[in-house]
Motif scaffolding. Structure first.
Motif, PDB file in Angstrom:
ATOM      1  N   MET A  28      87.410   3.457 -11.905  1.00  0.00           N
ATOM      2  CA  MET A  28      87.594   4.744 -12.565  1.00  0.00           C
ATOM      3  C   MET A  28      86.419   4.989 -13.513  1.00  0.00           C
ATOM      4  SD  MET A  28      91.625   4.394 -13.657  1.00  0.00           S
ATOM      5  CE  MET A  28      91.974   6.143 -13.857  1.00  0.00           C
ATOM      6  N   TYR A  29      86.226   6.238 -13.882  1.00  0.00           N
ATOM      7  CA  TYR A  29      85.249   6.568 -14.917  1.00  0.00           C
ATOM      8  C   TYR A  29      86.019   7.040 -16.147  1.00  0.00           C
ATOM      9  CZ  TYR A  29      85.736  11.312 -12.941  1.00  0.00           C
ATOM     10  OH  TYR A  29      86.219  12.505 -12.467  1.00  0.00           O
ATOM     11  N   GLY A  30      85.338   7.122 -17.272  1.00  0.00           N
ATOM     12  CA  GLY A  30      85.995   7.368 -18.555  1.00  0.00           C
ATOM     13  C   GLY A  30      86.900   8.573 -18.598  1.00  0.00           C
ATOM     14  N   TYR A  31      86.400   9.718 -18.172  1.00  0.00           N
ATOM     15  CA  TYR A  31      87.214  10.933 -18.207  1.00  0.00           C
ATOM     16  C   TYR A  31      88.475  10.769 -17.358  1.00  0.00           C
ATOM     17  CZ  TYR A  31      88.643  15.778 -17.525  1.00  0.00           C
ATOM     18  OH  TYR A  31      89.379  16.947 -17.465  1.00  0.00           O
ATOM     19  N   GLU A  32      88.326  10.119 -16.225  1.00  0.00           N
ATOM     20  CA  GLU A  32      89.457   9.882 -15.328  1.00  0.00           C
ATOM     21  C   GLU A  32      90.539   9.040 -16.026  1.00  0.00           C
ATOM     22  OE1 GLU A  32      89.601   8.702 -10.612  1.00  0.00           O
ATOM     23  OE2 GLU A  32      88.054   7.800 -11.860  1.00  0.00           O
ATOM     24  N   ILE A  33      90.115   8.041 -16.786  1.00  0.00           N
ATOM     25  CA  ILE A  33      91.065   7.201 -17.532  1.00  0.00           C
ATOM     26  C   ILE A  33      91.808   8.047 -18.564  1.00  0.00           C
ATOM     27  CG2 ILE A  33      91.276   5.281 -19.174  1.00  0.00           C
ATOM     28  CD1 ILE A  33      88.869   3.983 -17.644  1.00  0.00           C
ATOM     29  N   THR A  34      91.063   8.869 -19.315  1.00  0.00           N
ATOM     30  CA  THR A  34      91.717   9.698 -20.336  1.00  0.00           C
ATOM     31  C   THR A  34      92.731  10.652 -19.708  1.00  0.00           C
ATOM     32  OG1 THR A  34      90.010  11.434 -20.342  1.00  0.00           O
ATOM     33  CG2 THR A  34      89.724   9.600 -21.902  1.00  0.00           C
ATOM     34  N   GLN A  35      92.396  11.206 -18.557  1.00  0.00           N
ATOM     35  CA  GLN A  35      93.298  12.155 -17.890  1.00  0.00           C
ATOM     36  C   GLN A  35      94.537  11.466 -17.330  1.00  0.00           C
ATOM     37  OE1 GLN A  35      92.925  15.627 -18.130  1.00  0.00           O
ATOM     38  NE2 GLN A  35      91.580  14.666 -19.619  1.00  0.00           N
ATOM     39  N   GLN A  36      94.385  10.266 -16.785  1.00  0.00           N
ATOM     40  CA  GLN A  36      95.536   9.511 -16.274  1.00  0.00           C
ATOM     41  C   GLN A  36      96.525   9.222 -17.407  1.00  0.00           C
ATOM     42  OE1 GLN A  36      96.633   7.530 -13.329  1.00  0.00           O
ATOM     43  NE2 GLN A  36      95.605   9.212 -12.304  1.00  0.00           N
ATOM     44  N   VAL A  37      96.002   8.813 -18.549  1.00  0.00           N
ATOM     45  CA  VAL A  37      96.866   8.512 -19.700  1.00  0.00           C
ATOM     46  C   VAL A  37      97.594   9.781 -20.140  1.00  0.00           C
ATOM     47  CG1 VAL A  37      96.884   7.822 -22.130  1.00  0.00           C
ATOM     48  CG2 VAL A  37      95.542   6.521 -20.461  1.00  0.00           C
ATOM     49  N   LYS A  38      96.877  10.862 -20.246  1.00  0.00           N
ATOM     50  CA  LYS A  38      97.468  12.135 -20.667  1.00  0.00           C
ATOM     51  C   LYS A  38      98.557  12.588 -19.686  1.00  0.00           C
ATOM     52  CE  LYS A  38      96.037  16.762 -22.067  1.00  0.00           C
ATOM     53  NZ  LYS A  38      94.874  17.655 -22.207  1.00  0.00           N
ATOM     54  N   GLU A  39      98.255  12.522 -18.389  1.00  0.00           N
ATOM     55  CA  GLU A  39      99.224  12.946 -17.368  1.00  0.00           C
ATOM     56  C   GLU A  39     100.461  12.059 -17.348  1.00  0.00           C
ATOM     57  OE1 GLU A  39      97.321  13.251 -13.525  1.00  0.00           O
ATOM     58  OE2 GLU A  39      95.701  14.469 -14.374  1.00  0.00           O
ATOM     59  N   ARG A  40     100.255  10.751 -17.357  1.00  0.00           N
ATOM     60  CA  ARG A  40     101.380   9.812 -17.256  1.00  0.00           C
ATOM     61  C   ARG A  40     102.299   9.855 -18.468  1.00  0.00           C
ATOM     62  NH1 ARG A  40      99.851   4.156 -14.400  1.00  0.00           N
ATOM     63  NH2 ARG A  40      98.663   4.984 -12.654  1.00  0.00           N
ATOM     64  N   THR A  41     101.748  10.255 -19.620  1.00  0.00           N
ATOM     65  CA  THR A  41     102.567  10.284 -20.842  1.00  0.00           C
ATOM     66  C   THR A  41     102.996  11.703 -21.206  1.00  0.00           C
ATOM     67  OG1 THR A  41     100.663  10.470 -22.333  1.00  0.00           O
ATOM     68  CG2 THR A  41     101.399   8.228 -21.748  1.00  0.00           C
ATOM     69  N   GLY A  42     102.771  12.637 -20.310  1.00  0.00           N
ATOM     70  CA  GLY A  42     103.137  14.018 -20.595  1.00  0.00           C
ATOM     71  C   GLY A  42     102.435  14.576 -21.815  1.00  0.00           C
ATOM     72  N   GLY A  43     101.230  14.081 -22.081  1.00  0.00           N
ATOM     73  CA  GLY A  43     100.453  14.563 -23.218  1.00  0.00           C
ATOM     74  C   GLY A  43     100.793  13.891 -24.539  1.00  0.00           C
ATOM     75  N   THR A  44     101.756  12.979 -24.547  1.00  0.00           N
ATOM     76  CA  THR A  44     102.128  12.282 -25.780  1.00  0.00           C
ATOM     77  C   THR A  44     100.983  11.403 -26.274  1.00  0.00           C
ATOM     78  OG1 THR A  44     104.451  12.260 -25.151  1.00  0.00           O
ATOM     79  CG2 THR A  44     103.787  10.685 -26.832  1.00  0.00           C
ATOM     80  N   ILE A  45     100.289  10.779 -25.332  1.00  0.00           N
ATOM     81  CA  ILE A  45      99.145   9.946 -25.701  1.00  0.00           C
ATOM     82  C   ILE A  45      97.891  10.578 -25.141  1.00  0.00           C
ATOM     83  CG2 ILE A  45      98.042   7.690 -25.448  1.00  0.00           C
ATOM     84  CD1 ILE A  45     100.823   6.469 -25.145  1.00  0.00           C
ATOM     85  N   THR A  46      96.943  10.834 -26.019  1.00  0.00           N
ATOM     86  CA  THR A  46      95.641  11.328 -25.595  1.00  0.00           C
ATOM     87  C   THR A  46      94.583  10.369 -26.125  1.00  0.00           C
ATOM     88  OG1 THR A  46      95.525  12.772 -27.528  1.00  0.00           O
ATOM     89  CG2 THR A  46      96.291  13.768 -25.492  1.00  0.00           C
ATOM     90  N   LEU A  47      93.728   9.908 -25.237  1.00  0.00           N
ATOM     91  CA  LEU A  47      92.662   8.999 -25.623  1.00  0.00           C
ATOM     92  C   LEU A  47      91.419   9.790 -25.966  1.00  0.00           C
ATOM     93  CD1 LEU A  47      92.747   6.179 -22.918  1.00  0.00           C
ATOM     94  CD2 LEU A  47      93.798   6.208 -25.166  1.00  0.00           C
ATOM     95  N   THR A  48      90.806   9.429 -27.055  1.00  0.00           N
ATOM     96  CA  THR A  48      89.511  10.017 -27.380  1.00  0.00           C
ATOM     97  C   THR A  48      88.434   9.103 -26.806  1.00  0.00           C
ATOM     98  OG1 THR A  48      89.293   8.806 -29.463  1.00  0.00           O
ATOM     99  CG2 THR A  48      90.401  10.968 -29.557  1.00  0.00           C
ATOM    100  N   TYR A  49      87.283   9.663 -26.547  1.00  0.00           N
ATOM    101  CA  TYR A  49      86.178   8.849 -26.056  1.00  0.00           C
ATOM    102  C   TYR A  49      85.767   7.840 -27.113  1.00  0.00           C
ATOM    103  CZ  TYR A  49      85.965  12.322 -22.381  1.00  0.00           C
ATOM    104  OH  TYR A  49      86.284  13.148 -21.336  1.00  0.00           O
ATOM    105  N   GLY A  50      85.917   8.210 -28.374  1.00  0.00           N
ATOM    106  CA  GLY A  50      85.581   7.310 -29.475  1.00  0.00           C
ATOM    107  C   GLY A  50      86.460   6.075 -29.518  1.00  0.00           C
ATOM    108  N   ALA A  51      87.650   6.165 -28.969  1.00  0.00           N
ATOM    109  CA  ALA A  51      88.538   5.006 -28.884  1.00  0.00           C
ATOM    110  C   ALA A  51      88.337   4.270 -27.557  1.00  0.00           C
ATOM    111  CB  ALA A  51      89.993   5.442 -29.015  1.00  0.00           C
ATOM    112  N   LEU A  52      88.138   5.015 -26.477  1.00  0.00           N
ATOM    113  CA  LEU A  52      88.065   4.429 -25.141  1.00  0.00           C
ATOM    114  C   LEU A  52      86.785   3.621 -24.907  1.00  0.00           C
ATOM    115  CD1 LEU A  52      89.084   4.058 -22.242  1.00  0.00           C
ATOM    116  CD2 LEU A  52      88.000   6.260 -21.694  1.00  0.00           C
ATOM    117  N   TYR A  53      85.630   4.207 -25.190  1.00  0.00           N
ATOM    118  CA  TYR A  53      84.378   3.554 -24.801  1.00  0.00           C
ATOM    119  C   TYR A  53      84.115   2.226 -25.506  1.00  0.00           C
ATOM    120  CZ  TYR A  53      83.310   7.130 -21.484  1.00  0.00           C
ATOM    121  OH  TYR A  53      83.370   7.951 -20.387  1.00  0.00           O
TER     122      TYR A  53
END
Length: 119
Positions: A28-53
């Motif tokens: 996966m690439y970074g944006y894809e990871i952030t979107q998977q988290v957002k989708e799977r949690t119904g938007g409850t968890i959103t990852l920032t790039y500052g936390a992910l990278y």
């Protein structure tokens, strides 16, 4: 849950989340990871790039991730995938987290709830 509360809880689980997603999706690439988290949690968890990278870079330094850079639509995209050591780490971390969640579930269900306590 407030955004501050969710960020605090997320900090301790981000590594496990990334490992789990990569174990399931192969690469996966970074944006894809952030979107998977957002989708799977119904938007409850959103990852920032500052936390992910920083987590991705740390896992790479530890030998858990491989990276491949590819040109996509004229832009370079960095893909992450698990090494054999990363796959083993993912299995351990997910199992640890599942045990922790089961223990938390038992703790939260035991005894009277906070709302039912008399002051």
């Amino acid at each position: 849950m407030s955004r501050t509360d969710s960020r605090e809880l997320l900090r301790g689980t981000l590594r496990t989340i990334v490992l789990k997603l990569l174990a399931e999706n192969r690469r996966m690439y970074g944006y894809e990871i952030t979107q998977q988290v957002k989708e799977r949690t119904g938007g409850t968890i959103t990852l920032t790039y500052g936390a992910l990278y920083p987590v991705l870079h740390k896992l790479e330094e530890e030998g858990c991730l491989l990276t491949e850079t590819e040109a996509v639509d004229g832009r370079l995209r960095k893909y992450y995938s698990l090494t054999p050591a990363g796959t083993a780490t993912a299995q351990v971390k997910v199992a640890e987290f599942e045990r922790f969640m089961a223990a938390m579930q038992a703790l939260m269900q035991a005894g009277p709830g906070i709302a039912n306590q008399k002051h």
